[in-house]
Design a protein around this motif. Structure first.
Motif, PDB file in Angstrom:
ATOM      1  N   CYS A   1      16.972   6.127 -66.376  1.00  0.00           N
ATOM      2  CA  CYS A   1      16.980   4.873 -67.948  1.00  0.00           C
ATOM      3  C   CYS A   1      18.140   5.175 -68.981  1.00  0.00           C
ATOM      4  CB  CYS A   1      15.666   4.213 -68.406  1.00  0.00           C
ATOM      5  SG  CYS A   1      15.120   3.536 -67.296  1.00  0.00           S
TER       6      CYS A   1
ATOM      7  N   ASP B   1      18.081   8.706 -70.599  1.00  0.00           N
ATOM      8  CA  ASP B   1      16.548   8.857 -70.651  1.00  0.00           C
ATOM      9  C   ASP B   1      16.110   9.084 -68.991  1.00  0.00           C
ATOM     10  OD1 ASP B   1      13.724  10.053 -70.620  1.00  0.00           O
ATOM     11  OD2 ASP B   1      13.153   7.809 -71.695  1.00  0.00           O
TER      12      ASP B   1
ATOM     13  N   SER C   1      23.216   4.732 -77.684  1.00  0.00           N
ATOM     14  CA  SER C   1      22.705   4.452 -76.133  1.00  0.00           C
ATOM     15  C   SER C   1      22.269   5.902 -75.917  1.00  0.00           C
ATOM     16  CB  SER C   1      23.663   4.287 -74.819  1.00  0.00           C
ATOM     17  OG  SER C   1      25.061   4.637 -74.989  1.00  0.00           O
TER      18      SER C   1
ATOM     19  N   ASN D   1      16.164  -0.722 -72.645  1.00  0.00           N
ATOM     20  CA  ASN D   1      15.983  -0.536 -71.404  1.00  0.00           C
ATOM     21  C   ASN D   1      16.520  -0.788 -69.985  1.00  0.00           C
ATOM     22  OD1 ASN D   1      14.983   2.141 -72.713  1.00  0.00           O
ATOM     23  ND2 ASN D   1      12.769   1.203 -73.298  1.00  0.00           N
TER      24      ASN D   1
ATOM     25  N   GLU E   1      12.554  -5.862 -79.421  1.00  0.00           N
ATOM     26  CA  GLU E   1      13.403  -5.494 -77.895  1.00  0.00           C
ATOM     27  C   GLU E   1      13.632  -6.656 -76.627  1.00  0.00           C
ATOM     28  OE1 GLU E   1      11.219  -3.690 -73.356  1.00  0.00           O
ATOM     29  OE2 GLU E   1      10.309  -3.115 -75.550  1.00  0.00           O
TER      30      GLU E   1
ATOM     31  N   GLU F   1      19.123   3.752 -72.683  1.00  0.00           N
ATOM     32  CA  GLU F   1      17.918   3.243 -73.831  1.00  0.00           C
ATOM     33  C   GLU F   1      19.157   2.509 -74.690  1.00  0.00           C
ATOM     34  OE1 GLU F   1      15.877   3.921 -78.047  1.00  0.00           O
ATOM     35  OE2 GLU F   1      14.978   4.762 -76.290  1.00  0.00           O
TER      36      GLU F   1
END
Length: 131
Positions: A111, A108, A105, A84, A47, A113
């Motif tokens: 947001c 969500d 992509s 994110n 991440e 992701e």
């Protein structure tokens, strides 16, 4: 936040994570103007997170940090980065889109992701050479 700072800055194994700092040298002082980190979340996947001082936005700092972080991550065995970001953070979404890496992509809520494949492409090489 002290435990987060300690965790990010205490990483000494690139296979677990890396934090990069962008610093501006001024007479008599150093000023932190950006940071980028990756932390391992799964085999081959890390991440990523970025922060750039608003006074230094739109100057390519996040782009430069992403390119360097991707090179380090790839050398450490990562094949993908995940991030994110808020849908209104168009500057960061643009950095990901313009990086040249293959990108997926998914929206969500408020947001996005984002997943970047760290394999070099002609676009990613060209983007890096423009730095």
């Amino acid at each position: 936040p002290a435990d987060v700072i300690s965790r990010l800055c205490g990483l000494t194994d690139a296979s677990r994570g890396v934090t990069l700092l962008a610093v501006r040298l001024l007479p008599g002082e150093e000023r932190l103007i950006g940071t980028a980190s990756y932390i391992r979340i799964d085999d081959g996947v890390a991440e990523v997170a970025f922060a750039v001082d608003d006074n230094f936005g739109h100057l390519g700092i996040a782009t430069g940090l992403l390119e360097r972080l991707a090179a380090l991550g790839s050398d450490a065995g990562f094949t993908r980065f995940r991030a994110n970001t808020l849908t209104e953070n168009t500057p960061m979404l643009r950095v990901f889109r313009d990086s040249g890496f293959m990108i997926k992509s998914k929206l969500d809520g408020s947001c996005v992701e984002v997943e970047l494949a760290l394999t070099s492409t002609a676009r990613s090489v060209a983007a890096y050479e423009q730095l």
